[in-house]
Design an enzyme around this catalytic site. Structure first.
Site, short mmCIF file in Angstrom:
data_model
loop_
_atom_site.label_atom_id
_atom_site.label_comp_id
_atom_site.label_asym_id
_atom_site.label_seq_id
_atom_site.Cartn_x
_atom_site.Cartn_y
_atom_site.Cartn_z
N HIS A 80 -106.31 21.92 51.50
CA HIS A 80 -105.74 21.20 52.64
C HIS A 80 -104.49 21.88 53.17
O HIS A 80 -104.04 21.59 54.27
CB HIS A 80 -105.44 19.74 52.26
CG HIS A 80 -104.59 19.59 51.04
ND1 HIS A 80 -105.03 19.86 49.77
CD2 HIS A 80 -103.30 19.19 50.89
CE1 HIS A 80 -104.07 19.62 48.90
NE2 HIS A 80 -103.01 19.22 49.55
N SER A 127 -112.37 20.71 48.09
CA SER A 127 -112.64 19.71 47.07
C SER A 127 -111.77 20.12 45.90
O SER A 127 -111.99 21.16 45.28
CB SER A 127 -114.12 19.71 46.70
OG SER A 127 -114.37 18.69 45.75
N ASP A 158 -100.20 19.97 42.47
CA ASP A 158 -100.06 19.25 41.20
C ASP A 158 -101.06 18.10 41.13
O ASP A 158 -101.57 17.78 40.06
CB ASP A 158 -98.63 18.76 40.97
CG ASP A 158 -98.04 18.00 42.15
OD1 ASP A 158 -98.41 18.30 43.30
OD2 ASP A 158 -97.20 17.12 41.93
N GLY A 159 -101.38 17.50 42.28
CA GLY A 159 -102.33 16.39 42.27
C GLY A 159 -103.67 16.79 41.69
O GLY A 159 -104.28 16.02 40.95
N LEU A 190 -95.89 14.88 45.25
CA LEU A 190 -96.50 13.81 46.05
C LEU A 190 -97.96 14.08 46.36
O LEU A 190 -98.31 15.17 46.83
CB LEU A 190 -95.72 13.63 47.35
CG LEU A 190 -94.30 13.09 47.20
CD1 LEU A 190 -93.55 13.18 48.53
CD2 LEU A 190 -94.31 11.65 46.69
N ARG A 328 -140.46 27.85 31.01
CA ARG A 328 -139.12 28.30 30.61
C ARG A 328 -139.19 29.62 29.84
O ARG A 328 -138.27 30.43 29.92
CB ARG A 328 -138.40 27.22 29.81
CG ARG A 328 -139.13 26.74 28.57
CD ARG A 328 -138.35 25.61 27.89
NE ARG A 328 -139.06 25.04 26.77
CZ ARG A 328 -138.49 24.65 25.63
NH1 ARG A 328 -137.19 24.76 25.47
NH2 ARG A 328 -139.20 24.13 24.66
N GLU A 375 -120.57 22.86 32.72
CA GLU A 375 -121.47 23.19 33.83
C GLU A 375 -120.71 23.49 35.11
O GLU A 375 -121.15 24.30 35.92
CB GLU A 375 -122.47 22.06 34.05
CG GLU A 375 -123.44 21.84 32.88
CD GLU A 375 -122.83 21.04 31.73
OE1 GLU A 375 -121.72 20.49 31.89
OE2 GLU A 375 -123.44 20.98 30.65
N ASP A 432 -136.58 12.94 23.67
CA ASP A 432 -135.12 12.98 23.75
C ASP A 432 -134.50 11.88 24.61
O ASP A 432 -133.28 11.70 24.61
CB ASP A 432 -134.64 14.35 24.24
CG ASP A 432 -134.46 15.32 23.06
OD1 ASP A 432 -134.43 14.83 21.91
OD2 ASP A 432 -134.35 16.53 23.29
N GLN A 436 -131.51 12.97 28.92
CA GLN A 436 -131.79 14.41 28.95
C GLN A 436 -132.78 14.80 30.04
O GLN A 436 -133.09 15.98 30.20
CB GLN A 436 -132.36 14.87 27.59
CG GLN A 436 -131.64 14.35 26.38
CD GLN A 436 -130.22 14.84 26.28
OE1 GLN A 436 -129.97 16.02 26.15
NE2 GLN A 436 -129.26 13.93 26.39
#
Lengths: 634, 634
Positions: A80, A127, A158-159, A190, A328, A375, A432, A436
């Site tokens: 920002h 973000s 810092d936010g 702030l 896989r 992740e 599972d 999962q």
């Protein structure tokens, strides 16, 4: 008044000139946002000295050639504060005053938060807690690949230190001893709605950063000598450095300084005029920073391997038809084949023996990056390698990629190519349990801008699609399955992106079954059973979910009155809706079988059946629909 | 052999009996997983002493009445150690041996990872780094609301400490001085594929936990006396406590202990038999733990306010038709109206002045929870309050809710009601750029199991839907818009969940325009323009996106040959696909207008137009489609 200084500010310049530059950055931040009627001037003003010292004396950057591989990086994690960034760009001469004052305007590249529309911005930010993660990724890429000498600087607020992703990033920075990463924290106390969690308690952050393996330097963020010493220390640190700079939000304009009322608000014209006057008026200082590296280092850089922009041809591994192989496993073998290209890098979220990336680790450990169970940083690191030109593949369970959704969203804003695979999708995983099971991943991945979503049903298509993904722009996603299923296609079958495969077309087909991945096997089984019942159907393997083979779908739908989609995924945003959206003007009924309840723990077969997506349910759906249609027409 | 001890193990029992219990927990973990042919015995075995001491001497729990509000909580953050949890349940007598040995079986409630199917499990776990966050949320709820005396214990693995969400949780635990939260970390050194980031370097974790405001106790995780002392210290700590327990994975079975080869693998029958024998054989120890609180504390608990399970009737605030009001303003006012019910709690991600929750903060500061910029923990804390029966609303920018996607996914597994709002959706936000625009949120929210997705176009519908959401189960999502638009509906209009509103129905309508939120205003404008052109259309306000008003949609689609959906969202998984999926068997064409490119920074109006979702584009789409259809039929 320093507004008419014409000799450029150089690395050897006096602190007074740097302070003058800081004033200009503030003035420009105010002018740009007031002109735009939008933006965050006060968040920019707190960091003006931090930026001025960096620009003048530390950021080794050839502003005329942002593609140079020996350029440093500056990543604005507190996105920002874009007015500050744009003021810096004006100070180095890459944008002019007119462009600056047209910030946030139609078609302009100076957006509310920086995006890669600008050649000096490798990744979008805005973000919070993400820029630091991309900076870490880029620094990691340089450290892991040929020990490249560029330095990565990132400016955080810092936010944003409340974001877990910040600590995920610093963990990786410390673990990998990323000495060429410097995190500058503009502790202006702030946030948007009031004081941040720890305000000016810089010691609280210091203890944390140290515990995460970083060198910490605390400075007065408006004292250019202290800042200079801190940056200097960062260059010779044996660890990543976190500079905690105590600053005042809106510094330089007494009317707004340290006020919680002025977050994200441009100053009204009169107040802006007053603030600019208080800061000494507009100026046109020009900065000539240090430029990239000296000649010796540059030569060393030139000798380093540079990834080729064009991936070489790679032959996908092949499998025998009928053999039972997991997709896989095929994915892992494909990665190994791709790995012969030394520009390919693979990242893992500590599940490499589940996803298949472990095969790459064995073959090419030097280009395998273990991200552990993190992740968000896995995606940010992947982006970092990709920014440096490496061809990046990353994988974890499909379900856990949702942890990185916001990172994928930001990476989809004109970011570099990232090739993902998600394993253990759907109820098929068996015992599972639901936590999962990737059941929302197709919806998530399809909705990303510019994404490609692939979902192979057998090993040959999986291997080929993994190899094809290596050449795709943007975010590509390969959905892979836990279990082993028969290889369906001959090894020379081709699987173009955007294509599909039609099984068992007949003139009397009463329905088209559309499946992908594990459900294709259920569709094929159902087709055999339905044939026995005198209800011939065709089966479409929708291995390319996005882009979708609209032509094949429409062709089938115009020939069969019923289309049944079957997916091991939630009904929303997946295959069923993608198909339905293509067929609205074709007079056919689309029945969508998907996972509608909370699944449990059981065998794969029983889970598929309990979810209503097994061959039995497909058969019943076709039989009932056709019977009802026949009854209606009788 | 202790297998035939019949007197129960009680809090005053000797350490030897606790060790015997630990052996039983190991034996049962082995037996359950070998019987199931699936699961994580070795990850269970490392924590057996930690669990045995907790169960015997610390966990104040009435196993006969899990709904008691003075029960402690035990949350298994390392959800894959479910066999240990189920062994604990057998030891306290709430499941029997037959159920334990049927773990992961069809229809059973003992799933691969724990879910709230079990009355002792408040939240599903199994996505690592989340259980600790929910534990923090539950502890926060107790501390913030009436200082409730229950203690929250959570068991983490060392591998999951790589997740940023763990530090996001500990940050909130430290900041809020959650003395009744104890985090037990089973540092068994081994992850799924090898050593964790820091192995047995417990000091590395200790420094971090201390820096985040926690008391740290390091123990030998197989020494019951040390564990006992640590738990004792946790009860009287003035901060949250993190117990770092050095353990051995697979402890107790020499063949698998401390081996990286045995993650997530049940022991084969012969090895299981050998291991069970090594551990002294099966036993049937019964634990009688301390039970909840003494009489005095219980009385105090009884005097505390308990949220009513039935929300009271609340009159939604109303707005004058024609007045320009943002739906986010209406949302804030609705929260204030709901807040008269003292069981309503609101959480903010440090954007309360943007989302509207700031209005609630002003009115009811004691029930407003500032989560700062930490969306994962905001959702986890919301879940924590909801588990305690509070009616929870939480809001941030729609885009940033994607940061918590995996938390929402887990919360959707039979979790408690959580009411969300996402502001600043779509390109409508204007100059802030794509990183701030929620463009994938409908897809994400729709795909969550059991979710409700609402998207009001005006203040009266927004207020009513926010009030209605307060009574919904599961996850509900209210999509709200940045700008102010005219109030469209009279204040007494009703907006049932699953309904829609039809505007301007006529017998000659050539099209149905389907909009929601800001695009409804564009649809209405387009309808006016099209009427002037002699092309009458009707407009459907699809304020309830999920559940969708299929009946109204089908009714419209059967009457108009064209349906145009318009959404400030990506084309995938949003309104267009939801509508298309309902209309496949209706012979109409569905044209879907959505945001297909990367938007820029501009005014809301120009952004809507550039994205192709403004009135102008709607008019053109209808005009061109109808003209083409007329030409085709001519």
């Amino acid at each position: 008044m320093t507004s008419t200084v014409h000799s450029p500010i150089t690395p050897s310049t006096e602190p007074e000139s740097v302070l003058a530059l800081a004033r200009q950055l503030r003035v420009d931040s105010i002018r740009a946002t007031t002109a735009a009627g939008s933006g965050h001037p006060t968040s920019s003003m707190s960091a003006a000295e931090l930026a001025a010292v960096l620009l003048t004396r530390y950021l080794r950057y050839d502003w005329g050639d942002p593609a140079r591989r020996d350029n440093d990086y500056f990543i604005l994690s507190k996105g920002h504060a874009s007015p500050l960034l744009y003021a810096m760009y004006r100070a180095v001469g890459v944008i002019d005053e007119a462009e600056l004052l047209g910030t946030y305007r139609r078609g302009g590249r100076l957006e509310g938060h920086p995006t890669p529309k600008l050649p000096w911005v490798p990744m979008a930010t805005g973000s919070l807690g993400q820029g630091i993660a991309y900076a870490t990724g880029i620094a990691l890429a340089g450290t892991r690949m040929h020990d490249e000498p560029y330095h990565v600087w990132t400016l955080c607020g810092d936010g944003e230190l409340a974001e877990g992703s910040v600590w995920e990033a610093l963990d990786k920075a410390g673990l990998n001893k990323l000495t060429r990463l410097t995190v500058i924290v503009d502790v202006n106390r702030l946030g948007q709605t009031g004081q941040t969690e720890y305000g000016w308690d810089v010691a609280a952050y210091a203890a944390r950063a140290r515990a995460f393996g970083c060198k910490v330097v605390e400075v007065d963020g408006h004292d250019v000598r202290e800042i200079d010493a801190a940056y200097d220390a960062a260059l010779i640190s044996d660890r990543p450095t976190v500079i905690l700079a105590r600053t005042v939000k809106g510094y330089g304009c007494s009317a707004v300084a340290d006020s919680p009322e002025w977050h994200g608000k441009p100053l009204p014209a009169d107040l802006a005029e007053q603030a600019v006057a208080e800061l000494g008026g507009p100026s046109h200082l020009r900065v000539m920073g240090p430029g990239p590296l000296g000649a010796d280092e540059r030569d060393a850089t030139r000798r380093r391997h540079v990834p080729s922009p064009t991936p070489p041809f790679v032959q996908a591994p092949t499998f025998e038809q009928g053999e039972k192989v997991g997709t896989r496993v095929a994915y892992g073998k494909a990665l190994v084949a791709l790995g012969e290209d030394q520009d390919v890098v693979v990242l893992d979220g500590e599940v490499g023996n589940s996803t298949g990336t472990g095969q790459f680790e064995e073959a090419f450990p030097e280009r395998f990056v273990q991200s552990y169970i993190a992740e968000q940083q896995m995606i940010a690191s992947a982006a970092g390698f990709a920014v440096r030109g490496w061809r990046v593949h990353a994988a974890t369970f499909a379900a856990f990629l949702s942890r990185a959704h916001d990172f994928l969203r930001i990476a989809s804003i004109d970011g570099p190519p990232i090739h993902l695979a998600g394993s253990h999708c759907g109820v098929e995983i068996g015992p599972d349990g639901p936590s999962q099971m990737g059941l929302e991943d197709i919806a998530m991945m399809r909705a990303l801008h510019g994404s490609t979503v692939l979902y192979p049903a057998d090993a040959n298509s999986a291997a080929q699609l993994a190899v094809a993904a290596n050449r795709l722009p943007g975010i590509s996603y390969l959905r892979i399955t836990r279990g082993s299923y028969p290889v369906l296609y001959p090894s020379d079958e081709q699987f173009p992106i955007g294509g599909s495969k039609l099984w068992g077309e007949g003139a009397d087909d009463v329905a088209t079954l559309v499946g992908a991945g594990v459900t294709l096997h259920e569709c094929l089984q159902a087709a055999r059973e339905l044939a026995h019942e005198g209800l011939p159907v065709r089966v479409l393997d929708l291995y390319s979910v996005k882009p979708i083979d609209a032509r094949a779908l429409r062709r089938c739908a115009t020939r069969t009155p019923l289309v049944v989609t079957v997916e091991d995924h939630r009904p929303e945003g997946g295959i069923g809706e993608a198909v339905a959206a293509e067929l609205t003007d074709v007079p056919c009924l689309v029945r969508r079988l998907a996972v509608r309840d909370v699944p449990g723990s059981d065998t794969p077969e029983r889970n598929l059946d309990a979810a209503g997506i097994s061959a039995r349910h497909i058969v019943r759906t076709v039989r009932e629909t056709v019977t009802r249609a026949t009854a209606d027409s009788a």
